[in-house]
Design a protein around this motif. Structure first.
Motif, PDB file in Angstrom:
ATOM      1  N   PRO A 147      -3.335  -2.395  -9.697  1.00  0.00           N
ATOM      2  CA  PRO A 147      -2.240  -1.655 -10.337  1.00  0.00           C
ATOM      3  C   PRO A 147      -2.689  -1.079 -11.682  1.00  0.00           C
ATOM      4  O   PRO A 147      -3.401  -1.733 -12.447  1.00  0.00           O
ATOM      5  CB  PRO A 147      -1.153  -2.718 -10.541  1.00  0.00           C
ATOM      6  CG  PRO A 147      -1.648  -3.947  -9.822  1.00  0.00           C
ATOM      7  CD  PRO A 147      -3.119  -3.836  -9.733  1.00  0.00           C
ATOM      8  N   ASP A 148      -2.229   0.130 -11.976  1.00  0.00           N
ATOM      9  CA  ASP A 148      -2.594   0.749 -13.243  1.00  0.00           C
ATOM     10  C   ASP A 148      -2.207  -0.143 -14.422  1.00  0.00           C
ATOM     11  O   ASP A 148      -2.961  -0.286 -15.391  1.00  0.00           O
ATOM     12  CB  ASP A 148      -1.895   2.106 -13.391  1.00  0.00           C
ATOM     13  CG  ASP A 148      -2.370   3.113 -12.354  1.00  0.00           C
ATOM     14  OD1 ASP A 148      -3.388   2.845 -11.684  1.00  0.00           O
ATOM     15  OD2 ASP A 148      -1.716   4.165 -12.215  1.00  0.00           O
ATOM     16  N   ALA A 149      -1.007  -0.737 -14.362  1.00  0.00           N
ATOM     17  CA  ALA A 149      -0.517  -1.541 -15.481  1.00  0.00           C
ATOM     18  C   ALA A 149      -1.376  -2.777 -15.709  1.00  0.00           C
ATOM     19  O   ALA A 149      -1.563  -3.217 -16.851  1.00  0.00           O
ATOM     20  CB  ALA A 149       0.933  -1.954 -15.243  1.00  0.00           C
ATOM     21  N   ILE A 150      -1.912  -3.353 -14.635  1.00  0.00           N
ATOM     22  CA  ILE A 150      -2.772  -4.536 -14.776  1.00  0.00           C
ATOM     23  C   ILE A 150      -4.171  -4.131 -15.221  1.00  0.00           C
ATOM     24  O   ILE A 150      -4.784  -4.778 -16.092  1.00  0.00           O
ATOM     25  CB  ILE A 150      -2.835  -5.337 -13.462  1.00  0.00           C
ATOM     26  CG1 ILE A 150      -1.447  -5.850 -13.079  1.00  0.00           C
ATOM     27  CG2 ILE A 150      -3.843  -6.473 -13.568  1.00  0.00           C
ATOM     28  CD1 ILE A 150      -0.857  -6.866 -14.035  1.00  0.00           C
ATOM     29  N   ILE A 151      -4.715  -3.045 -14.663  1.00  0.00           N
ATOM     30  CA  ILE A 151      -6.057  -2.623 -15.060  1.00  0.00           C
ATOM     31  C   ILE A 151      -6.051  -2.157 -16.515  1.00  0.00           C
ATOM     32  O   ILE A 151      -7.063  -2.280 -17.221  1.00  0.00           O
ATOM     33  CB  ILE A 151      -6.594  -1.533 -14.111  1.00  0.00           C
ATOM     34  CG1 ILE A 151      -6.649  -2.064 -12.672  1.00  0.00           C
ATOM     35  CG2 ILE A 151      -7.999  -1.103 -14.531  1.00  0.00           C
ATOM     36  CD1 ILE A 151      -7.105  -1.048 -11.659  1.00  0.00           C
TER      37      ILE A 151
ATOM     38  N   VAL B 111      -6.434   9.913 -11.626  1.00  0.00           N
ATOM     39  CA  VAL B 111      -5.100   9.788 -12.222  1.00  0.00           C
ATOM     40  C   VAL B 111      -4.815   8.322 -12.533  1.00  0.00           C
ATOM     41  O   VAL B 111      -4.249   7.998 -13.590  1.00  0.00           O
ATOM     42  CB  VAL B 111      -4.021  10.379 -11.292  1.00  0.00           C
ATOM     43  CG1 VAL B 111      -2.615  10.036 -11.796  1.00  0.00           C
ATOM     44  CG2 VAL B 111      -4.178  11.893 -11.188  1.00  0.00           C
ATOM     45  N   ASN B 112      -5.220   7.427 -11.625  1.00  0.00           N
ATOM     46  CA  ASN B 112      -5.092   5.995 -11.919  1.00  0.00           C
ATOM     47  C   ASN B 112      -5.867   5.640 -13.185  1.00  0.00           C
ATOM     48  O   ASN B 112      -5.386   4.878 -14.040  1.00  0.00           O
ATOM     49  CB  ASN B 112      -5.597   5.155 -10.755  1.00  0.00           C
ATOM     50  CG  ASN B 112      -4.695   5.219  -9.533  1.00  0.00           C
ATOM     51  OD1 ASN B 112      -5.144   5.580  -8.450  1.00  0.00           O
ATOM     52  ND2 ASN B 112      -3.437   4.880  -9.692  1.00  0.00           N
ATOM     53  N   ALA B 113      -7.065   6.176 -13.305  1.00  0.00           N
ATOM     54  CA  ALA B 113      -7.878   5.902 -14.495  1.00  0.00           C
ATOM     55  C   ALA B 113      -7.199   6.446 -15.753  1.00  0.00           C
ATOM     56  O   ALA B 113      -7.241   5.807 -16.817  1.00  0.00           O
ATOM     57  CB  ALA B 113      -9.261   6.523 -14.331  1.00  0.00           C
ATOM     58  N   ILE B 114      -6.580   7.623 -15.643  1.00  0.00           N
ATOM     59  CA  ILE B 114      -5.842   8.191 -16.779  1.00  0.00           C
ATOM     60  C   ILE B 114      -4.710   7.256 -17.193  1.00  0.00           C
ATOM     61  O   ILE B 114      -4.508   6.976 -18.386  1.00  0.00           O
ATOM     62  CB  ILE B 114      -5.293   9.585 -16.413  1.00  0.00           C
ATOM     63  CG1 ILE B 114      -6.433  10.606 -16.343  1.00  0.00           C
ATOM     64  CG2 ILE B 114      -4.237  10.040 -17.421  1.00  0.00           C
ATOM     65  CD1 ILE B 114      -6.020  11.957 -15.787  1.00  0.00           C
TER      66      ILE B 114
ATOM     67  N   GLY C 127       0.790  -1.227   0.000  1.00  0.00           N
ATOM     68  CA  GLY C 127       0.000   0.000   0.000  1.00  0.00           C
ATOM     69  C   GLY C 127       0.817   1.269   0.000  1.00  0.00           C
ATOM     70  O   GLY C 127       0.266   2.366  -0.160  1.00  0.00           O
ATOM     71  N   SER C 128       2.153   1.143   0.162  1.00  0.00           N
ATOM     72  CA  SER C 128       3.002   2.343   0.187  1.00  0.00           C
ATOM     73  C   SER C 128       3.271   2.883  -1.206  1.00  0.00           C
ATOM     74  O   SER C 128       3.873   3.934  -1.355  1.00  0.00           O
ATOM     75  CB  SER C 128       4.329   2.027   0.886  1.00  0.00           C
ATOM     76  OG  SER C 128       5.124   1.151   0.098  1.00  0.00           O
ATOM     77  N   ASP C 129       2.840   2.191  -2.240  1.00  0.00           N
ATOM     78  CA  ASP C 129       3.102   2.613  -3.618  1.00  0.00           C
ATOM     79  C   ASP C 129       1.790   2.676  -4.383  1.00  0.00           C
ATOM     80  O   ASP C 129       1.091   1.673  -4.532  1.00  0.00           O
ATOM     81  CB  ASP C 129       4.059   1.621  -4.294  1.00  0.00           C
ATOM     82  CG  ASP C 129       4.654   2.168  -5.576  1.00  0.00           C
ATOM     83  OD1 ASP C 129       3.904   2.788  -6.358  1.00  0.00           O
ATOM     84  OD2 ASP C 129       5.873   1.986  -5.783  1.00  0.00           O
ATOM     85  N   LYS C 130       1.433   3.852  -4.861  1.00  0.00           N
ATOM     86  CA  LYS C 130       0.150   4.029  -5.541  1.00  0.00           C
ATOM     87  C   LYS C 130       0.079   3.287  -6.869  1.00  0.00           C
ATOM     88  O   LYS C 130      -1.013   3.125  -7.424  1.00  0.00           O
ATOM     89  CB  LYS C 130      -0.129   5.513  -5.765  1.00  0.00           C
ATOM     90  CG  LYS C 130      -0.384   6.282  -4.484  1.00  0.00           C
ATOM     91  CD  LYS C 130      -0.628   7.744  -4.783  1.00  0.00           C
ATOM     92  CE  LYS C 130      -0.754   8.543  -3.490  1.00  0.00           C
ATOM     93  NZ  LYS C 130      -0.896   9.983  -3.740  1.00  0.00           N
ATOM     94  N   ARG C 131       1.218   2.864  -7.396  1.00  0.00           N
ATOM     95  CA  ARG C 131       1.180   2.064  -8.617  1.00  0.00           C
ATOM     96  C   ARG C 131       0.692   0.644  -8.340  1.00  0.00           C
ATOM     97  O   ARG C 131       0.322  -0.082  -9.253  1.00  0.00           O
ATOM     98  CB  ARG C 131       2.563   2.039  -9.267  1.00  0.00           C
ATOM     99  CG  ARG C 131       3.009   3.376  -9.827  1.00  0.00           C
ATOM    100  CD  ARG C 131       4.480   3.334 -10.225  1.00  0.00           C
ATOM    101  NE  ARG C 131       5.330   3.117  -9.064  1.00  0.00           N
ATOM    102  CZ  ARG C 131       6.610   2.752  -9.152  1.00  0.00           C
ATOM    103  NH1 ARG C 131       7.164   2.545 -10.328  1.00  0.00           N
ATOM    104  NH2 ARG C 131       7.326   2.601  -8.052  1.00  0.00           N
ATOM    105  N   VAL C 132       0.693   0.249  -7.061  1.00  0.00           N
ATOM    106  CA  VAL C 132       0.193  -1.065  -6.677  1.00  0.00           C
ATOM    107  C   VAL C 132      -1.306  -1.009  -6.441  1.00  0.00           C
ATOM    108  O   VAL C 132      -2.078  -1.829  -6.941  1.00  0.00           O
ATOM    109  CB  VAL C 132       0.915  -1.582  -5.413  1.00  0.00           C
ATOM    110  CG1 VAL C 132       0.295  -2.890  -4.929  1.00  0.00           C
ATOM    111  CG2 VAL C 132       2.401  -1.769  -5.693  1.00  0.00           C
ATOM    112  N   THR C 133      -1.728  -0.036  -5.658  1.00  0.00           N
ATOM    113  CA  THR C 133      -3.158   0.130  -5.425  1.00  0.00           C
ATOM    114  C   THR C 133      -3.410   1.519  -4.882  1.00  0.00           C
ATOM    115  O   THR C 133      -2.537   2.132  -4.255  1.00  0.00           O
ATOM    116  CB  THR C 133      -3.699  -0.949  -4.454  1.00  0.00           C
ATOM    117  OG1 THR C 133      -5.107  -1.068  -4.614  1.00  0.00           O
ATOM    118  CG2 THR C 133      -3.343  -0.664  -3.014  1.00  0.00           C
ATOM    119  N   ASN C 134      -4.599   2.028  -5.109  1.00  0.00           N
ATOM    120  CA  ASN C 134      -4.940   3.360  -4.647  1.00  0.00           C
ATOM    121  C   ASN C 134      -5.378   3.326  -3.179  1.00  0.00           C
ATOM    122  O   ASN C 134      -5.567   2.269  -2.595  1.00  0.00           O
ATOM    123  CB  ASN C 134      -6.070   3.944  -5.496  1.00  0.00           C
ATOM    124  CG  ASN C 134      -6.643   2.956  -6.480  1.00  0.00           C
ATOM    125  OD1 ASN C 134      -7.040   1.867  -6.103  1.00  0.00           O
ATOM    126  ND2 ASN C 134      -6.674   3.323  -7.727  1.00  0.00           N
TER     127      ASN C 134
END
Length: 700
Positions: A144-148, A391-394, A36-43
């Protein structure tokens, strides 16, 4: 510290030395916080983690298998062990015998409390079966953004196979719940070599029988996706390339400062909203892009995204190549009304007989070409987090549309989650908002005793507060003290000389960009001087008038401009003085300036009333504790005037009052709160003396 750098792989933060000796539940917590410390993993608030742990049954003393899983509403980055629900696995397995099929799956949530281990009060989330029925000890579910970006592509199954082979499987879209938990179990049984699964339009599940292995598998899976996208998109202009220029930073903030109070006023009729502005590079790439209108209209994909951002944003009609702010403001109401009508039509198309009533139809996300993204919500934290989700959606749209074709969640599916009865029940359990929730306050002289106490009183009732002061060092200390108690989302500070038109205007512009506008204005900045009239220099006279009279005028004038732009009323409080009503010897400059404040407030009460802007006065007397004006010459001068020493002055003031009581900063703050709160909604042009009683200052 959250890592938010995009375009690079995730770091493995696992520390074997730190994890050594941890229990399985401790390792779960450790793993969760790392992920959870990295927003690229999850929001924030998104995803969940679990571990199946052998525990001692408190009734029988036998060893039993217990599911530790993130509880409802938690955040894996900041969670502690109390944030995990604990449930007997044996009882969770027994629930399968009660399941009546997909059309009845919501009722299964009601059975989860019956599975609770050790009377744990933490409520289990809807995702509990997804973790329970995966036949592995440790399970991670993240977004994660890359997976979604894979999951939200029209050919997501094909992409999953291309990137991961048989190691990571794929399941079609299914609303989170009991049925999806059974789907996951079935997949695992039929694909025993698989290490995870991509859920269409949703996210990633990974699993292992060891906590560290599960953590590293999650990171490796995300990193493989990141690397694949980097390779596929190298040299590709995002979102079809730029269609609009990006304005310079100062100009972006100027546009945002003009738009945000207007938007806020139009969407705050039922409840006050707080705003957030974001112009990071990812946002600017999107809002100025050729494909932005098409992609924005498709809405978001991941359920966590649109629950925070609504199904789609409002694109503001603004041309940064020909920036006409006034024209945009003139068209803004029509844009907002069109969005509401579109949202109401969406509700009518998709509602069921038992759907909750339509909620607030206003947009959460506002995209401004060449400028950035504005978000509004019930409080600053929610507005900021909603922006982070978009931003994640972007990022998802950037990846998905570059390698395939991005698809939002089908409208009916989106509605069924937004108006899910279980989601509605969660909303109904939310605590009642505090009395100043959604309000924005500015307090001049905010670093002093009265100013800081007033800001704290507002913060305690849910308002956001801006401390304004000319003393940079004291301002920094005051801000940090309040941040420690109320959080960084709630508190801002600005160095401001109240006698400078430019400084006052800049402070309000900053406040508009930081929070969206203003509701409560407390003019409290001040000085004090003591001199016989024949010893009062013109410089001393002008200094008192400049700060105490002109300064109050400038702060009020700018406030009226913002308050009228919002059109939702407001409250202005002048902290004047008993000396504005009752003369004191040897203080003609100070007393006259304070009398000017009081009369200015009366004039403004007349002008503000048609706009719902209330203006009232609080008159303190002899507030020595915590006050900066009592730490210098004024203290010596007043002590000399009354023939006492510093130590005896407070006692003298107390004894001369009718009530024989000292007046403290918190007492003034309480009066300022009264005039800001709805309890005084029918009061304007009033004076409230907080002086422990002084007959000379009686207003009648």
């Amino acid at each position: 510290m959250l890592k938010t750098v995009s375009g690079t792989g995730l770091d493995n933060l696992w520390d074997d030395a730190k994890a050594s000796g941890m229990t399985e539940s401790d390792k779960l917590l450790y793993r969760s916080n790392l992920l959870g410390s990295d927003k690229r993993v999850t929001n924030y608030g998104g995803g969940n983690t679990s571990a199946k742990v052998m525990e001692t049954d408190p009734l029988t003393g036998a060893e039993v298998e217990v599911l530790w899983v993130k509880g409802s509403g938690g955040d894996i980055g900041t969670i502690d062990k109390s944030g995990f629900a604990t449930l007997y696995m044996e009882k969770l397995e027994a629930l399968k015998g009660l399941y009546r099929g997909p059309e009845h799956e919501d009722e299964m949530v009601g059975y989860l409390p019956h599975c609770t281990y050790d009377l744990n009060p933490r409520a289990a989330s809807i995702d509990t079966p997804l973790h329970a029925y995966v036949p592995k000890k440790h399970v991670d579910h993240v977004h994660p953004d890359a997976i979604i970006a894979i999951a939200a592509s029209t050919n997501s199954k094909e992409l999953t196979q291309k990137i991961f082979g048989d190691e990571i499987g794929w399941l079609p879209w299914k609303k989170p719940g009991y049925e999806l938990g059974l789907w996951l179990e079935d997949f695992c049984r039929k694909n025993p070599e698989a290490k995870g699964v991509v859920l269409e339009s949703h996210g990633l599940f990974t699993w292992a029988d060891d906590a560290k292995e599960c953590y590293e598998l999650t990171l490796d899976t995300i990193n493989r996706a990141i690397a694949w996208f980097e390779e596929q998109t190298e040299g590709v202009a995002p979102f079809g390339g730029a269609a609009h220029p990006t304005l310079p930073e100062a100009e972006r903030r100027r546009v945002a400062a003009a738009l945000m109070p207007a938007i806020r006023g139009m969407i705050s009729e039922d409840s006050h909203k707080v705003g957030h502005f974001d112009d990071q590079d990812a946002v600017l790439d999107f809002v100025g892009a050729t494909d932005m209108p098409r992609l924005a209209a498709l809405g978001t994909s991941c359920p966590d995204h649109f629950l925070r951002t609504k199904i789609r944003p409002l694109v503001v009609d603004f041309d940064p190549a020909n920036p006409d702010i006034d024209g945009t403001l003139d068209r803004l109401r029509g844009m907002i009304e069109d969005y509401r009508a579109d949202y109401a039509a969406y509700y009518e198309r998709c509602k069921h007989d038992d759907s909750p009533a339509m909620r607030d139809p206003n947009a959460v996300v506002y995209l401004v070409p060449g400028v950035g993204m504005i978000t509004f919500a019930k409080d600053k934290a929610t507005a900021r987090i909603s922006g982070e989700f978009y931003v994640n959606a972007i990022n998802v749209m950037r990846g998905s549309d570059a390698v395939s074709e991005y698809q939002g969640l089908p409208e009916q599916e989106a509605f069924d989650i937004e108006y899910w009865l279980l989601e509605e029940a969660k909303l109904q359990r939310m605590p009642k908002p505090k009395s100043l929730a959604g309000r924005i306050a500015i307090v001049t002289g905010g670093a002093g005793g009265i100013g800081m106490a007033t800001a704290e009183r507002y913060l305690s009732e849910g308002a956001c507060a801006v401390l304004a002061d000319i003393d940079a060092e004291a301002l920094g200390k005051a801000k940090e003290a309040l941040v420690q108690r109320y959080g960084r989302d709630m508190v801002r500070s600005v160095e401001m000389n109240v006698t400078s038109e430019e400084a006052v205007a800049a402070a309000y512009a900053d406040m508009a960009v930081e929070f969206g506008g203003v509701d409560i204005v407390v003019s409290n900045a001040g000085i004090a001087s003591s001199a016989k009239v024949e010893d009062t220099t013109l410089e001393l006279w002008n200094k008192n008038m400049s700060i105490l009279s002109t300064g109050y005028f400038l702060v009020a004038r700018e406030a009226f401009r913002v308050l009228k732009a919002q059109g939702i009323g407001g409250s202005m409080v002048f902290v004047a003085s008993k000396n504005g009503l009752a003369a004191s010897p040897g203080a003609s400059a100070y007393c006259t300036a304070k009398a000017s404040e009081i009369h200015l407030a009366r004039c403004l009460a007349l002008e503000g009333a048609p706009e719902g802007i209330r203006v009232n006065v609080v008159n303190p007397d002899a507030v020595l504790r915590g006050s900066k004006i009592w730490t210098g010459e004024w203290l010596d001068q007043r002590a000399a005037t009354y023939g006492t020493d510093k130590e005896g002055l407070e006692e003298m003031y107390r004894d001369r009052s009718l009530l024989k009581r000292s007046v403290l900063p918190e007492d003034i703050a309480e009066a300022c709160y009264f005039f800001a709160a709805d309890t005084s909604a029918k009061s304007t042009g009033n004076i409230l003396n907080v002086d422990a009683g002084n007959v000379q200052a009686f207003t009648r």
